[in-house]
Enzyme design. Structure first.
Site, PDB file in Angstrom:
ATOM      1  N   HIS A  38      -0.952 -12.461   1.978  1.00  0.00           N
ATOM      2  CA  HIS A  38      -2.776 -12.313   1.738  1.00  0.00           C
ATOM      3  C   HIS A  38      -2.417 -10.902   2.726  1.00  0.00           C
ATOM      4  O   HIS A  38      -3.170 -11.050   4.440  1.00  0.00           O
ATOM      5  CB  HIS A  38      -3.446 -13.560   2.589  1.00  0.00           C
ATOM      6  CG  HIS A  38      -4.937 -13.559   2.345  1.00  0.00           C
ATOM      7  ND1 HIS A  38      -5.822 -12.307   1.997  1.00  0.00           N
ATOM      8  CD2 HIS A  38      -6.085 -13.917   2.862  1.00  0.00           C
ATOM      9  CE1 HIS A  38      -6.497 -12.581   1.877  1.00  0.00           C
ATOM     10  NE2 HIS A  38      -7.129 -13.275   2.490  1.00  0.00           N
ATOM     11  N   CYS A  89      -8.154 -17.327   9.510  1.00  0.00           N
ATOM     12  CA  CYS A  89      -9.002 -16.505   8.208  1.00  0.00           C
ATOM     13  C   CYS A  89     -10.237 -17.160   7.595  1.00  0.00           C
ATOM     14  O   CYS A  89     -10.846 -15.891   7.282  1.00  0.00           O
ATOM     15  CB  CYS A  89      -7.306 -16.484   7.328  1.00  0.00           C
ATOM     16  SG  CYS A  89      -6.996 -18.456   6.692  1.00  0.00           S
TER      17      CYS A  89
END
Ligand code: CP
Ligand code: NVA
Length: 331
Positions: free
Chosen positions: A135, A273
């Site tokens: 990511h 996140c």
């Protein structure tokens, strides 16, 4: 040599040098200033990008959309059901078509090989908006948030990832910390440690940058002296529902609690996140509470809502950092 990322894809941070990552972070700060002061920055007027999502998203999609619009670009969003990709048309053919229409392509999906296939065939920059393996855009927002909280002096700081330390976010954090001279601690049960080959690669990078990689299954030891405590969901997108029972058992000891924040450094911050399961105000959160009697998962609500929690600054930073990635690669 000056950094030039024009025409490059952004697929994983292992492909980028320390200098290139630092350049993107500096650019992000500039874009944040422009946005905050209401200064127009339509530097990419006339260009168009397409966003391909095989998985759901709030932050990543909105960051790309708002970022692109602020830069003066047109945006097309294709959700999992509304393109031919994968079902009637290969990734390779899709890439060759979209590359004729668009100046850049964002992809969120399952296989890292798919985003790499797109990049190999599109002829325009491709940005990885999350795969099962990585990511990378999340990392820039995370590190910008760490910089903002430690006076832009992050070398030698320690970031501890609590929980499923083999997932896409934890793996990416290990790489970015090693590249930027931050100590990284993966704290979770041994079954959830990141894969040994990646650990070895990161240890070599960390050595060059004067920092360390540590794996531990001792939650108190792991968090002691931390500057940043970071966690993520216990079950990632794409994993089967059946995994929940096992993960809850494995990871309960690694929930970020007030007690664990208490052994971290005095000015330590909490990052996530997002999305986060810190209460039962979601369908899945409520379902887990009913099935397993667990009302807070990876983080206690009181930590999530505490002053140390910088999760919404971190979320905002997705937009500034993604804008920097688009600008740097499309300019
Ligand atoms: N952090 C993150 O990628 O959020 P979304 O899944 O909402 O994009
Ligand atoms: N590990 C999570 C991150 C979500 C932003 C997932 O892949 O679902």
């Amino acid at each position: 040599m000056p950094v030039n990322l024009s025409g490059r894809s952004f697929l994983r941070l292992l492909d980028f040098s320390t200098e290139e990552i630092e350049y993107l972070l500096k650019l992000s700060r500039n874009f944040k200033d422009l946005k905050r002061t209401g200064t127009p920055h339509r530097y990419l007027e006339g260009k168009n990008i397409v966003l391909l999502f095989q998985k759901t998203s709030t932050r990543t999609r909105c960051a790309f959309e708002v970022g692109a619009m602020d830069l003066g670009m047109g945006v097309t969003y294709l959700d999992p059901g509304s393109s031919q990709m994968g079902k009637k048309e290969s990734i390779e053919d899709t890439a060759r078509v979209l590359g004729r229409f668009y100046d850049g392509i964002e992809f969120r999906g399952f296989d890292q090989a798919d985003v790499e296939d797109l990049a190999a065939n599109a002829g325009v920059p491709v940005w990885n908006g999350l795969t099962d393996a990585w990511h990378p855009t999340q990392m820039l927002a995370d590190i910008l948030t760490v910089q903002e909280n430690f006076n832009y002096d992050i070398k030698g700081k320690t970031l501890v990832f609590m929980g499923d330390a083999k997932n896409n976010v934890a793996r990416s954090l290990m790489v970015v910390c090693a590249k930027l001279g931050m100590n990284f601690v993966a704290c979770g049960p041994k079954e959830c440690f990141p894969d040994p080959e990646l650990v070895k690669t990161c240890e070599e990078i960390a050595k060059e940058n004067g920092c360390t990689i540590t794996l531990t299954d001792d939650a108190v030891k792991g968090c002691t002296g931390a500057d940043v405590i970071y966690t993520d969901v216990w079950v990632s997108m794409g994993e089967p529902d059946e995994v929940w029972a096992e993960r809850i058992k494995q990871l309960e000891a690694y929930r970020v609690t007030e007690k664990l924040m208490g052994v971290a450094n005095k000015d330590a911050i909490f990052l996530h996140c997002l999305p986060a399961f810190h209460d039962t105000n979601t369908t899945i959160g409520a379902d887990i509470a009913k099935r397993f009697g667990v009302t807070e998962m990876e983080v206690e609500d009181s930590v999530f809502e505490s002053k140390a929690s910088k999760v919404f600054d971190e979320a905002e930073n997705r937009m500034h950092t993604i804008k920097a990635v688009m600008y740097a690669t499309l300019q």
